[in-house]
Each structure stands twice: as C-alpha cells, then as structure tokens.
Scaffold this motif. Structure first.
Motif, PDB file in Angstrom:
ATOM      1  N   ILE A 140       8.393  -2.551  -4.874  1.00 13.08           N
ATOM      2  CA  ILE A 140       7.532  -1.173  -4.619  1.00 13.08           C
ATOM      3  C   ILE A 140       7.403  -0.371  -5.977  1.00 13.08           C
ATOM      4  N   THR A 141       6.130  -0.193  -6.409  1.00 13.40           N
ATOM      5  CA  THR A 141       6.161   0.407  -7.674  1.00 13.40           C
ATOM      6  C   THR A 141       4.643   1.170  -7.903  1.00 13.40           C
ATOM      7  N   ASP A 142       4.636   1.955  -9.089  1.00  5.55           N
ATOM      8  CA  ASP A 142       3.523   2.666  -9.485  1.00  5.55           C
ATOM      9  C   ASP A 142       3.158   2.572 -10.693  1.00  5.55           C
ATOM     10  N   ASN A 143       3.748   1.202 -11.199  1.00  2.00           N
ATOM     11  CA  ASN A 143       3.638   0.685 -12.461  1.00  2.00           C
ATOM     12  C   ASN A 143       4.125   1.543 -13.502  1.00  2.00           C
ATOM     13  N   ASN A 144       4.997   2.273 -13.120  1.00  2.00           N
ATOM     14  CA  ASN A 144       5.963   3.076 -13.957  1.00  2.00           C
ATOM     15  C   ASN A 144       7.202   3.063 -13.574  1.00  2.00           C
ATOM     16  N   GLU A 145       7.439   3.492 -12.450  1.00  2.00           N
ATOM     17  CA  GLU A 145       8.925   3.455 -11.815  1.00  2.00           C
ATOM     18  C   GLU A 145       8.840   2.048 -10.527  1.00  2.00           C
ATOM     19  N   ILE A 146      10.114   1.899 -10.300  1.00  2.16           N
ATOM     20  CA  ILE A 146       9.892   0.779  -9.617  1.00  2.16           C
ATOM     21  C   ILE A 146      11.257   0.660  -8.625  1.00  2.16           C
ATOM     22  N   GLY A 147      10.992   0.291  -7.427  1.00  2.00           N
ATOM     23  CA  GLY A 147      12.125  -0.153  -6.317  1.00  2.00           C
ATOM     24  C   GLY A 147      11.967  -1.230  -5.625  1.00  2.00           C
ATOM     25  N   SER A 148      12.797  -1.579  -4.713  1.00  2.00           N
ATOM     26  CA  SER A 148      12.757  -2.851  -3.857  1.00  2.00           C
ATOM     27  C   SER A 148      12.780  -2.489  -2.555  1.00  2.00           C
ATOM     28  N   GLY A 149      12.505  -3.381  -1.615  1.00  2.00           N
ATOM     29  CA  GLY A 149      12.440  -3.358  -0.110  1.00  2.00           C
ATOM     30  C   GLY A 149      12.353  -4.810   0.385  1.00  2.00           C
ATOM     31  N   ALA A 150      12.412  -4.694   1.981  1.00  2.00           N
ATOM     32  CA  ALA A 150      12.658  -5.953   2.431  1.00  2.00           C
ATOM     33  C   ALA A 150      11.929  -5.938   3.828  1.00  2.00           C
ATOM     34  N   PHE A 151      11.490  -6.909   4.383  1.00  2.00           N
ATOM     35  CA  PHE A 151      10.835  -6.866   5.684  1.00  2.00           C
ATOM     36  C   PHE A 151      11.788  -7.010   6.918  1.00  2.00           C
ATOM     37  N   ILE A 152      11.991  -6.151   7.490  1.00  2.00           N
ATOM     38  CA  ILE A 152      12.774  -6.338   8.817  1.00  2.00           C
ATOM     39  C   ILE A 152      11.905  -6.423   9.914  1.00  2.00           C
ATOM     40  N   GLY A 153      10.653  -6.469  10.001  1.00  2.00           N
ATOM     41  CA  GLY A 153       9.583  -6.710  11.010  1.00  2.00           C
ATOM     42  C   GLY A 153       8.537  -7.094  10.522  1.00  2.00           C
ATOM     43  N   LYS A 154       7.461  -7.706  11.153  1.00  2.00           N
ATOM     44  CA  LYS A 154       6.337  -8.482  10.778  1.00  2.00           C
ATOM     45  C   LYS A 154       5.328  -7.503   9.763  1.00  2.00           C
ATOM     46  N   ASN A 155       5.491  -6.125  10.271  1.00  2.00           N
ATOM     47  CA  ASN A 155       4.663  -5.223   9.521  1.00  2.00           C
ATOM     48  C   ASN A 155       5.767  -3.898   9.157  1.00  2.00           C
ATOM     49  N   ILE A 156       6.960  -4.178   8.819  1.00  2.00           N
ATOM     50  CA  ILE A 156       8.198  -3.106   8.720  1.00  2.00           C
ATOM     51  C   ILE A 156       9.089  -3.330   7.585  1.00  2.00           C
ATOM     52  N   ILE A 157       8.812  -2.452   6.419  1.00  2.00           N
ATOM     53  CA  ILE A 157       9.685  -2.870   5.161  1.00  2.00           C
ATOM     54  C   ILE A 157      10.862  -1.394   5.327  1.00  2.00           C
ATOM     55  N   VAL A 158      11.817  -2.203   5.148  1.00  2.00           N
ATOM     56  CA  VAL A 158      13.213  -0.930   4.770  1.00  2.00           C
ATOM     57  C   VAL A 158      13.203  -0.879   3.295  1.00  2.00           C
ATOM     58  N   THR A 159      13.530   0.525   2.926  1.00  2.00           N
ATOM     59  CA  THR A 159      13.694   0.715   1.378  1.00  2.00           C
ATOM     60  C   THR A 159      14.307   2.086   1.593  1.00  2.00           C
ATOM     61  N   CYS A 160      14.623   2.479   0.289  1.00  2.00           N
ATOM     62  CA  CYS A 160      15.183   3.868   0.334  1.00  2.00           C
ATOM     63  C   CYS A 160      14.263   5.132   0.097  1.00  2.00           C
ATOM     64  N   LYS A 161      14.836   6.268   0.638  1.00  2.00           N
ATOM     65  CA  LYS A 161      13.781   7.461   0.567  1.00  2.00           C
ATOM     66  C   LYS A 161      13.574   7.810  -1.073  1.00  2.00           C
ATOM     67  N   HIS A 162      14.624   7.711  -1.788  1.00  2.00           N
ATOM     68  CA  HIS A 162      14.666   8.190  -3.207  1.00  2.00           C
ATOM     69  C   HIS A 162      13.569   7.072  -3.866  1.00  2.00           C
ATOM     70  N   VAL A 163      13.294   5.926  -3.470  1.00  2.00           N
ATOM     71  CA  VAL A 163      12.510   5.095  -4.064  1.00  2.00           C
ATOM     72  C   VAL A 163      10.962   5.504  -3.850  1.00  2.00           C
ATOM     73  N   LEU A 164      10.848   5.953  -2.621  1.00  2.00           N
ATOM     74  CA  LEU A 164       9.189   6.303  -2.624  1.00  2.00           C
ATOM     75  C   LEU A 164       9.005   7.777  -3.207  1.00  2.00           C
ATOM     76  N   ASP A 165       9.997   8.587  -3.223  1.00  2.00           N
ATOM     77  CA  ASP A 165      10.027   9.950  -3.387  1.00  2.00           C
ATOM     78  C   ASP A 165      10.061  10.199  -4.871  1.00  2.00           C
ATOM     79  N   GLU A 166      10.309   9.061  -5.869  1.00  2.00           N
ATOM     80  CA  GLU A 166      10.055   9.063  -7.114  1.00  2.00           C
ATOM     81  C   GLU A 166       8.820   8.325  -7.804  1.00  2.00           C
ATOM     82  N   LEU A 167       8.095   7.811  -6.694  1.00  2.00           N
ATOM     83  CA  LEU A 167       6.771   7.199  -7.112  1.00  2.00           C
ATOM     84  C   LEU A 167       5.558   7.803  -7.008  1.00  2.00           C
ATOM     85  N   ASN A 168       4.390   7.865  -7.896  1.00  2.00           N
ATOM     86  CA  ASN A 168       3.381   8.292  -7.689  1.00  2.00           C
ATOM     87  C   ASN A 168       2.338   7.921  -6.339  1.00  2.00           C
ATOM     88  N   LYS A 169       2.416   8.520  -5.231  1.00  2.00           N
ATOM     89  CA  LYS A 169       1.919   7.656  -3.942  1.00  2.00           C
ATOM     90  C   LYS A 169       0.250   7.408  -4.276  1.00  2.00           C
TER      91      LYS A 169
END
Length: 324
Positions: A140-169
């Motif tokens: 999960i990236t904005d080509n500047n910062e990066i984080g990780s995630g994984a699928f727990i459902g066919k269209n559901i990814i779990v990751t950290c809040k701070h990963v998304l908060d630190e990225l350019n949406k």
C-alpha cells in the motif's frame, strides 16, 4: 497416487473424506471401494462390497468407525488408528478439513492442495507455506511512503490505521504480488482509536485463498512475517518474508492493546503486514512499537529504529480483526 494409510496417511484421510462426500451414488461407491483397495489389496471385491453396504449410511471420518472398517478389511488397528487420529488433527489445524454440521469435509483449500498433490508439503513445511501465502500480501503506497496489508476476505484487506494516515489518498496504490491493482470502495476503522487497524474494502476481488484468523498464540511457535520494507537501491518495494518465533504476549500499557512480541527485526514498511503461524493462519498484524516513547525523549525520537535496537518486533493480536 498411493493412499495406503501407513505410507501416506494424509492422502488416505483426504481421499476417504472426498470419496464419501461424492454426491453421485454410483461414483461414490466406486471411490470408496477404490479406497478400500488401497488399504487392503488382498481382500476380495465381494468382501469389500459387503463392508461398503454395511457402513454406507454411516460413512464419515469418525475414528471409531474407521477402526471398525479397518478391522473388517483385515487390519490390526492398534497400528493405524492412532496414526490416522494424529494426522486428522494436523489436517484440521492446517485448514484442509472442516466439520460441516457433523460431517467431515475437505475445505476449499484442502480440495486445492489435494488436487495439486501438495497437501503433504503444506502440512510439513513452513517454507512451503511461506511461498504459498506470499500471493496473499499487498503493498500500500503513494510512491513515497509504503506499508503492507493482506487479504482476509475476497475483497477485504487488513492493515494499520497509521499506514493509511501517512499516505497521500489521492495517489494511493494497492497492489498484490501478481501486480494486480485494487480500487478502494470503503474503509472501516476499528472503533477503538487505540487499536491500530483498518479494513479496506476493494472494488476488485482477490482470486486466491484468504487468511483464516487464529486468536490463540503459543510461545516459541515459529511464525512468518510478510511486509514491504524499502530496500536500498532496489528498483521497487519487494515482498520480504522473515522467520521468527513468538517470544511473549504482552499488553501495551500506553493504550491497553494486547500485543505479540516476535523474535525478528522488522523495518518501516512492515507495518500492516501479516504474521502467520505454523498452520498458515493469521495470528497478528505488524504495528509500530510505541512503548519506547515512555522511556526515551528527544527531538529525533520518532526517527530511532527501536525494534532494531531491542531485537524484537511487535504485532497486534488478530483477535482485534474480529471486532469490527
């Protein structure tokens, strides 16, 4: 393929379960009789048909029923009964078999591994599991910062809040190991602000197996940690897998969350990545180690890699994923 219980107990169990769950009656009988042939090739066809008719309506993976069948097929069951009982437990723990309203069946994963003839490797090797489950991870990236995630459902990814908060949406990119990209449909945050988890619901569907969540943790069990920490001079962020052990279960006295301490060093970019156990199940999600902030102060505190200094990493327990 050889399904003789003593030579291939995993295959013997899976083949038997597959056989009695066959919906076509004629094919079902043929498959069960074929399984009988693998167990006792010297017993005549008439005897095997007699055994089938006797137990047809009862067929299930019940170890006492298996014991009776093997006695009918001429076995001394003190040899095979404990072996099949032990291997059955392994197959259930590894998610290849399930109890469906009292009937033991192959799971979707079990069917796949059985058809690919990879069930023995999967149950015996954490290395095999790491290579199998690497497809499940996303960067999960904005080509500047990066984080990780994984699928727990066919269209559901779990990751950290701070990963998304630190990225350019506006520049957000979610990409799996096959280079397939996913569009965000919705984001659901854990209702407790102290629990650093979010679920990302995607428009596109993931076309591989998803992680099963395991809430129990065992000390010193081996684990695999996946993530996308940046590698100097690499052309892009590559998936990194680390092997470690569960060192402890602790609570974070700053926010009260329950964490797993892992004997592995991780880096920025691992946040949001999965921790899988010896059975290939998700037991935790990698998070920032924030406990150090009560111990050290200074202007550059947030730039210090404390996981590296202390020689361990921290993950939130997977139980929190089930709470939202």
């Amino acid at each position: 393929m050889e399904y003789f219980a003593l030579k291939n107990p995993n295959g013997s169990i899976l083949r038997f379960v597959q056989s009695y769950n066959e919906s076509n009656a004629v094919k079902r009988e043929s498959m069960v009789l074929d399984w009988f042939d693998h167990q006792s090739p010297v017993i005549g066809k008439a005897k095997k048909q007699q055994v089938f008719k006797k137990y047809d309506s009862q067929l299930n993976f019940d170890i006492n029923l298996i014991d009776k069948i093997f006695l009918e097929l001429g076995w001394m069951t003190y040899i095979v009964k404990p072996l099949l009982s032990e291997r059955f437990d392994v197959l259930v723990k590894n998610r290849l078999l399930k109890d469906d309203s009292g009937v033991i069946k192959l799971t979707e994963l079990g069917e796949f591994l059985f058809q690919q003839n990879e069930y023995n490797q999967y149950t015996k090797s954490l290395t095999f599991k790491a290579n199998f489950w690497k497809k499940n991870n996303v960067k999960i990236t904005d080509n500047n910062e990066i984080g990780s995630g994984a699928f727990i459902g066919k269209n559901i990814i779990v990751t950290c809040k701070h990963v998304l908060d630190e990225l350019n949406k506006e520049k957000l990119i979610i990409e799996d190991e096959s280079k397939k990209r996913y569009t965000v449909k919705n984001i659901l945050r854990h209702p407790d602000d102290n629990v650093d988890l979010v679920k990302i619901f995607t428009v596109e569907y993931f076309d591989f197996f998803t992680y099963e969540i395991e809430t129990s943790v065992k000390l010193i069990e081996s684990v695999v940690i996946f993530g996308y920490p940046p590698i100097p001079l690499a052309t892009e962020a590559f998936l990194i897998a680390n092997l470690g052990e569960v060192s402890s279960e602790v609570d974070n006295y700053l926010d009260g969350t329950d964490c797993i301490i892992l004997s592995v060093i991780t880096r920025p970019g691992n946040s949001g990545g999965p921790v899988i156990n010896e059975n290939g199940k998700l037991i935790g999600v990698m998070v920032q180690n924030r406990q150090h902030k009560m111990l050290i102060t200074g202007e550059n505190i947030d730039n210090v890699d404390f996981n590296k200094g202390l020689g361990y990493a921290t993950a939130l327990k997977a139980k929190y994923i089930n709470e939202f």
